[in-house]
Design a protein around this motif. Structure first.
Motif, PDB file in Angstrom:
ATOM      1  N   GLN A 172      12.105   3.222   8.269  1.00  0.00           N
ATOM      2  CA  GLN A 172      12.643   3.381   6.843  1.00  0.00           C
ATOM      3  C   GLN A 172      13.021   5.079   7.182  1.00  0.00           C
ATOM      4  OE1 GLN A 172       8.421   4.706   4.984  1.00  0.00           O
ATOM      5  NE2 GLN A 172       8.181   2.180   3.796  1.00  0.00           N
ATOM      6  N   ARG A 173      12.632   5.345   8.320  1.00  0.00           N
ATOM      7  CA  ARG A 173      13.704   6.943   8.839  1.00  0.00           C
ATOM      8  C   ARG A 173      14.785   6.237   9.400  1.00  0.00           C
ATOM      9  NH1 ARG A 173       8.426   7.057  10.705  1.00  0.00           N
ATOM     10  NH2 ARG A 173       8.454   6.769  12.172  1.00  0.00           N
ATOM     11  N   LEU A 174      15.125   4.990   9.873  1.00  0.00           N
ATOM     12  CA  LEU A 174      16.412   5.157   9.907  1.00  0.00           C
ATOM     13  C   LEU A 174      17.033   4.909   8.616  1.00  0.00           C
ATOM     14  CD1 LEU A 174      16.479   1.616  13.092  1.00  0.00           C
ATOM     15  CD2 LEU A 174      17.220   4.226  12.684  1.00  0.00           C
ATOM     16  N   LEU A 175      16.528   4.078   7.594  1.00  0.00           N
ATOM     17  CA  LEU A 175      17.296   4.617   6.426  1.00  0.00           C
ATOM     18  C   LEU A 175      17.547   5.466   5.583  1.00  0.00           C
ATOM     19  CD1 LEU A 175      15.283   0.566   5.140  1.00  0.00           C
ATOM     20  CD2 LEU A 175      17.777   0.715   5.202  1.00  0.00           C
ATOM     21  N   ALA A 176      16.973   6.280   6.197  1.00  0.00           N
ATOM     22  CA  ALA A 176      17.003   7.290   5.153  1.00  0.00           C
ATOM     23  C   ALA A 176      18.030   8.155   5.835  1.00  0.00           C
ATOM     24  CB  ALA A 176      16.258   8.483   5.611  1.00  0.00           C
ATOM     25  N   LEU A 177      17.750   8.213   8.037  1.00  0.00           N
ATOM     26  CA  LEU A 177      19.164   8.805   8.232  1.00  0.00           C
ATOM     27  C   LEU A 177      20.582   7.352   7.812  1.00  0.00           C
ATOM     28  CD1 LEU A 177      20.459  10.078  10.342  1.00  0.00           C
ATOM     29  CD2 LEU A 177      19.935   8.803  11.987  1.00  0.00           C
ATOM     30  N   LEU A 178      20.388   6.801   7.226  1.00  0.00           N
ATOM     31  CA  LEU A 178      21.494   5.749   7.523  1.00  0.00           C
ATOM     32  C   LEU A 178      21.926   6.676   6.299  1.00  0.00           C
ATOM     33  CD1 LEU A 178      23.850   3.768   8.315  1.00  0.00           C
ATOM     34  CD2 LEU A 178      22.099   1.701   7.420  1.00  0.00           C
ATOM     35  N   GLU A 179      21.471   7.280   4.929  1.00  0.00           N
ATOM     36  CA  GLU A 179      21.850   7.473   3.939  1.00  0.00           C
ATOM     37  C   GLU A 179      22.096   8.809   3.730  1.00  0.00           C
ATOM     38  OE1 GLU A 179      18.605   6.552   0.555  1.00  0.00           O
ATOM     39  OE2 GLU A 179      18.119   7.545   1.941  1.00  0.00           O
ATOM     40  N   VAL A 180      22.605   9.394   4.837  1.00  0.00           N
ATOM     41  CA  VAL A 180      22.376  10.274   5.224  1.00  0.00           C
ATOM     42  C   VAL A 180      23.949  10.559   5.957  1.00  0.00           C
ATOM     43  CG1 VAL A 180      22.858  13.033   6.850  1.00  0.00           C
ATOM     44  CG2 VAL A 180      20.621  12.235   5.581  1.00  0.00           C
ATOM     45  N   ILE A 181      24.452   9.823   6.583  1.00  0.00           N
ATOM     46  CA  ILE A 181      25.123   9.191   7.343  1.00  0.00           C
ATOM     47  C   ILE A 181      26.255   8.401   6.086  1.00  0.00           C
ATOM     48  CG2 ILE A 181      26.268   7.716   8.843  1.00  0.00           C
ATOM     49  CD1 ILE A 181      24.116   7.689  10.636  1.00  0.00           C
ATOM     50  N   ALA A 182      26.171   7.945   5.241  1.00  0.00           N
ATOM     51  CA  ALA A 182      26.630   7.136   3.832  1.00  0.00           C
ATOM     52  C   ALA A 182      27.449   7.991   3.112  1.00  0.00           C
ATOM     53  CB  ALA A 182      25.899   6.259   3.631  1.00  0.00           C
ATOM     54  N   ASP A 183      26.468   9.295   2.980  1.00  0.00           N
ATOM     55  CA  ASP A 183      27.552  10.619   1.835  1.00  0.00           C
ATOM     56  C   ASP A 183      28.857  11.491   2.939  1.00  0.00           C
ATOM     57  OD1 ASP A 183      27.041  11.625  -0.486  1.00  0.00           O
ATOM     58  OD2 ASP A 183      26.389  13.205   0.647  1.00  0.00           O
ATOM     59  N   LYS A 184      28.573  10.957   4.503  1.00  0.00           N
ATOM     60  CA  LYS A 184      29.820  11.330   4.756  1.00  0.00           C
ATOM     61  C   LYS A 184      30.816  11.204   4.786  1.00  0.00           C
ATOM     62  CE  LYS A 184      26.740  13.936   8.392  1.00  0.00           C
ATOM     63  NZ  LYS A 184      26.988  14.418   8.079  1.00  0.00           N
ATOM     64  N   ASN A 185      32.114  12.200   4.809  1.00  0.00           N
ATOM     65  CA  ASN A 185      33.406  11.471   4.546  1.00  0.00           C
ATOM     66  C   ASN A 185      34.553  11.950   5.600  1.00  0.00           C
ATOM     67  OD1 ASN A 185      34.055  14.219   4.139  1.00  0.00           O
ATOM     68  ND2 ASN A 185      34.980  14.121   2.250  1.00  0.00           N
TER      69      ASN A 185
END
Length: 276
Positions: free
Chosen positions: A18-31
């Protein structure tokens, strides 16, 4: 600029996955590309922990290291996942088309909702072109006891389950029309159960009336999908809302058919089709 701990984006979860997915959400928001240092400043995660998580995401193809070996970017697997979500999200697109057609037919804003915990969650919404309208975007949550869809979801529950859910939810008065007495709400829910549709008659927002029905569950049993029409009371009365009920029910049937078509068939069902 370095974020303070209080400003850090939280990367939380009960399990490492779950923490990996949460980190991936942060990364996915980057441009843009990012480094271990910049991501650590942003999230407040300890460097050893963050380094381990980035290694896992890189190893799975979700992230990739750039030529300087310091910067990270989204990996090919993550990009394919995003593309596949867009390409294959036909159910949402088909539902949205039905909702748009309903708005065109009745001339008022319409939405699709689901029960989420003790609240009603807006899954999709199409706004009317009228100048006077109420903006409730997808992702909005409204109380279950004073929304039309919420009453329908409550009407499907056994009394004990309903009492337990409402006992955990304050029957807060949002307007003078909100039902805050449990007995009065129970009587309303019984009427909804008999009628098969529900009203929100200025119970959540002053000046807003809503009528809703449920889309049939393709597997039978309870439905967790409501379809509703919302309008200002200056344009719609209860009587006029009832005139829209046939169109609302046609839309609900169309959405139920879409969902039924998206459900995988069981092996026994496939066998029957092959035998015909």
């Amino acid at each position: 600029m370095t974020n303070s701990k209080s400003d850090s984006i939280k990367v939380e979860g009960d399990t490492p996955a779950q923490r990996l997915l949460a980190l991936l959400e942060v990364i996915a928001d980057k441009n843009q590309f990012f480094t271990l240092q910049s991501l650590g400043d942003e999230t407040g995660l300890p460097k050893p922990t963050l380094h381990r998580m980035l290694q896992q995401l890189e190893g799975s193809g979700m992230l990739q290291r750039e030529a300087d070996n310091r910067h990270y970017s989204k990996g090919s697997r993550l990009r394919r996942l995003a593309e596949n979500l867009l390409l294959n999200d036909t159910v949402h697109g088909a539902r949205h088309a039905v909702l748009s057609q309903l708005v065109e037919e009745v001339g008022e804003s319409c939405n699709i909702t689901a029960l989420s915990g003790g609240e009603v969650l807006y899954l999709d919404r199409v706004e009317t072109s009228e100048a006077l309208r109420f903006y409730l975007h997808p992702g909005s949550r409204v109380p279950v006891h004073c929304s039309a869809s919420g009453k329908l979801f409550l009407a499907q529950m056994p009394p004990a389950q309903r009492k337990r859910l409402l006992g955990e939810t304050s029957l807060k008065a949002f307007t003078s029309n909100t039902l805050t007495d449990f007995g009065a709400l129970e009587a309303e829910i019984e009427a909804v159960h008999q009628a098969g549709y529900a009203f929100d008659d200025e119970e959540f927002l002053p000046g807003l009336i809503c009528i809703a029905v449920l889309a049939t569950n393709p597997n039978g049993g309870k439905s967790n999908l409501g379809i509703a029409i919302q309008a200002p009371v200056m344009r719609m009365s209860r009587e006029k809302a009832l005139e829209c009920l046939p169109a609302l029910r046609r839309a609900a049937d169309a959405i139920a058919a879409i969902d039924n078509g998206a459900m995988p068939q069981s092996n026994s069902h496939k066998q029957k089709i092959q035998e015909v």
